[in-house]
Design an enzyme around this catalytic site. Structure first.
Site, PDB file in Angstrom:
ATOM      1  CE  LYS B  84       1.008   3.283  -5.364  1.00 29.00           C
ATOM      2  NZ  LYS B  84       1.011   4.232  -4.225  1.00 29.00           N
ATOM      3  CB  SER B 159      -2.575   4.496  -3.353  1.00 26.72           C
ATOM      4  OG  SER B 159      -1.262   4.983  -3.172  1.00 26.72           O
ATOM      5  CB  SER B 183      -0.049   5.438  -0.353  1.00 27.55           C
ATOM      6  OG  SER B 183      -1.277   6.090  -0.582  1.00 27.55           O
TER       7      SER B 183
END
Lengths: 469, 469
Positions: B84, B159, B183
């Site tokens: 990420k 996210s 997330s």
């Protein structure tokens, strides 16, 4: 101007413990002396809120009985003590100095009170606190202001003002207080007694009404540092034997910790003007009391960061305690306390989060001062006791807020959770000043050793006389 | 409607590890497959932000060399992974999905990346994050929205939307994400893959850009729960050997912890409508996937308290992270993120302090549900992936905010720091739904055992096909 003194002025715990065991007095007698002195003298001081004559007499009888049977609980056994009016004593009213708790009675003992009782102490009553301990002046309380024994027209300081006034006037030889930004040390210094705020958590705060949970400390006030140490050891101990016994000899006034290096404390003078504006005469008197020392300073900017951090943490945590009362019955607060609470409610969460981070960073920076020294010495308060209700004063050429001035030299050590002791350091214009000694946790024995080593002529204690311990 | 799939759809880590060791493939070949698939397919998805072809090829060569020499680092050795875009990978751009960090290059590896490398994984690039991880929709990022492989007009969720889309589309078999309120699990569920948020702190967050420090968790996304477990064990391990080796047999997809009781997990169904309005078809599909279970409910009022606590903690901590940027360059934030930040700045400190207290109280209350059960089962998200940019929707007869709905079933386990796994649980109208399993720390082996036991027909995984692990 100073009031007449009670029976425990200049008569400390060590002496009382010896007299009790030599048969020269009894706990019952000491308790009557305390009750009588409170009845005679406390109208001028308002140091006590509730006097528990019956409970104290019963505790004294038990203490005398146990001592007669040879069951010795240590230095506090049979000794009368006062407990700040926000520390729970089962069965006694506890008002927190607030109309919100008028008539409220504690159901159980705070942990520190359990330990006091276990040590055989005789609780004679509760002592005046600034409302909810939320102020260093000691003159905003639903039970009235506590007054300074050196001049009852002046502040005792706060928030443990009753405890300081009671010890300074000789009404009791020992009292418990709490210290969130200086609430043990400030009144101790202004009233001319000793006060010790241990390391964060060293004396458990269970059963103590909170002001600001991560800054709150339970502490002790007594005539000198030796009595503070005796009481501290018994209150911080998790088992009775850890506190030591009067008959064991080794525990008579010697510091806690390794005895070998007790005299070897490396003490530095921390320039207090780097923290706040100071009365030069106070600094000079305290420095003389501290003796010749190497001088150190805080790095630039750190004083302001310590103050801001203290304010952010204290505001958010205090507002969290009082949110319900503020919403439901704001009119029950003293107006000044209410105004402060309203400001505290505005402290944003993100500043609290940052302040909690700052504490770790500041601990490292200030911790570096202890690489070369064991103890930092500085004044406890940068001025002498102001008149009651005074809110601004001139200090070092500036006009400053009395509250900020009172807290300026003590609150940094709450932010960092460091042990800090105040001891009498003479007078300025007849009003006491205090020498503050600060150390990292684990070096308390050096702190007390440094206090014991200070030059004798500077040890003014009770009003109107010098006490040489 | 679904996009075509890449080479790792339905080809999990266990299979890759066997193929690598049997000489049926090489890390270099797997890496080329990943790079090629990203080049071909990612324009539709925007799962990747930065692709590090050179770095990945070099890492793959090293991995092949080590494996050829018999230096075996375990299941991830030679396996391509995505990271990420707010987890630091030394030398790679890390934007946090924000214009504030356009062109920013990480100087050192995050601890979880160090552990990935130690395990021999091949980092092929960074995956799209909602700006500063501050949103569960995945469609507000300076690097563009990540899209759902089942329907690129729909949200990936966020996210960690890029990580979920990358795994779901078969571009990589594994990706790292972070999970502050869901997330990892939300995009995993919406995209039809597995995602595991371990207990708080189990995978260190050092070197991960913070959203809300006491809620942030590092987690993993993969095709199924076995691959999540393999990766988790290597990332949570403090020493390489703790993760187990592919050749050791005992570690092939068996859960962590005591093997004896792995099949004995006591699982209860937690009624999700006690937490939030739910799409009845989603609940029904997930419940079928979970199999027949005793049903439990949260005590009345607790769901609201969990949400309020989450909001207070997250707001204050997030605002603390971004105070400087908000003051200096607010225009660089996405407007929606900026608006949320402005609201977060208003969170009072006293509410944060109270919320931190609440967490302990809520942990006790919810903990009581685990007295009689080891694992709670519920949907991961109460709806299927909404269209990109959708902000309100109808759910259970109410109009609700999409953001609140997405977070409703996952964020409670961040407040409490509990391990929580999502696994594919079939589809509704062709869109994936997730079964979430939650346990107390220390019972992770039962969590994974419960996931492995669920009825096979309900295990939909990659777009357009079922994968039977």
């Amino acid at each position: 101007m100073p009031i007449s003194l009670g029976p425990f002025a200049g008569r400390g715990i060590t002496e009382l413990a010896r007299d009790l065991r030599a048969g020269r007095t009894t706990s019952a007698e000491l308790t009557e002396l305390a009750l009588d002195a409170i009845a005679r003298l406390d109208q001028q001081l308002n140091a006590f809120v509730t006097v528990d004559a019956d409970g104290a007499r019963a505790a004294a009888r038990r203490a005398d009985g146990e001592l007669a049977e040879g069951a010795d609980r240590g230095h506090l056994h049979g000794v009368p003590v006062g407990v700040k009016d926000l520390i729970m004593v089962a069965g006694l009213p506890v008002t927190m100095g607030s109309r919100h708790f008028a008539g409220h009675v504690a159901e159980t003992d705070a942990e520190c009170v359990t330990r006091l009782r276990r040590a055989g102490a005789v609780i004679v009553g509760t002592t005046t606190t600034h409302e909810f301990a939320y102020g260093p002046t000691g003159d905003r309380s639903a039970t009235g202001p506590s007054r300074n024994p050196h001049d009852p027209a002046r502040m005792s300081g706060g928030s443990s003002g009753g405890s300081a006034a009671a010890v300074a006037a000789g009404l009791v030889p020992l009292a418990l207080g709490t210290d969130t930004g200086g609430s043990v040390r400030i009144p101790a210094a202004l009233c001319g007694v000793a006060g010790f705020k241990p390391a964060y958590g060293a004396i458990p705060a269970d059963g103590v009404f909170p002001l600001s949970r991560t800054l709150d400390h339970v502490g002790v006030l007594a005539g000198d540092e030796r009595d503070c140490l005796l009481a501290y050891r018994l209150l911080a101990a998790t088992a009775p034997a850890e506190g030591g016994h009067p008959e064991s000899g080794a525990d008579h006034g010697t510091p806690a910790g390794p005895p070998g290096d007790a005299g070897a404390a490396r003490v530095a003078w921390l320039d207090p003007t780097g923290l706040f504006a100071c009365d030069a005469r106070v600094v000079s008197a305290v420095r003389a009391a501290a003796g010749p020392l190497e001088e150190v300073r805080l790095p630039a900017g750190i004083a302001g960061e310590l103050r801001e951090t203290y304010s952010a943490v204290q505001s958010a945590e205090t507002a969290a305690v009082h949110a319900g009362r503020l919403a439901e019955a704001p009119e029950l607060f003293d107006p000044e306390v209410l105004e402060r609470l309203r400001v505290a409610f505005e402290m944003p969460g993100w500043r609290y989060v940052r302040a909690m981070d700052e504490r770790s960073r500041l601990a490292e920076i200030v911790g570096a001062l202890f690489d070369r020294h064991d103890v930092l010495a500085l004044p406890t308060v940068p001025l002498t006791a102001p008149p009651l209700d005074r809110r601004e004063t001139r200090l070092g050429g500036e006009t400053v807020a009395v509250r900020a001035a009172l807290l300026a030299l003590t609150s940094p050590w709450n932010v960092l959770g460091l042990p800090a002791l105040t001891v009498p350091a003479g007078t300025v214009d007849g009003l006491p000043v205090g020498l503050q000694l600060v150390c990292p946790p684990g070096r308390e024995h050096l702190l007390f050793a440094a206090a014991a080593r200070r030059p004798a002529p500077h040890r003014a204690a009770a009003p109107g006389r010098d006490v040489q311990p």
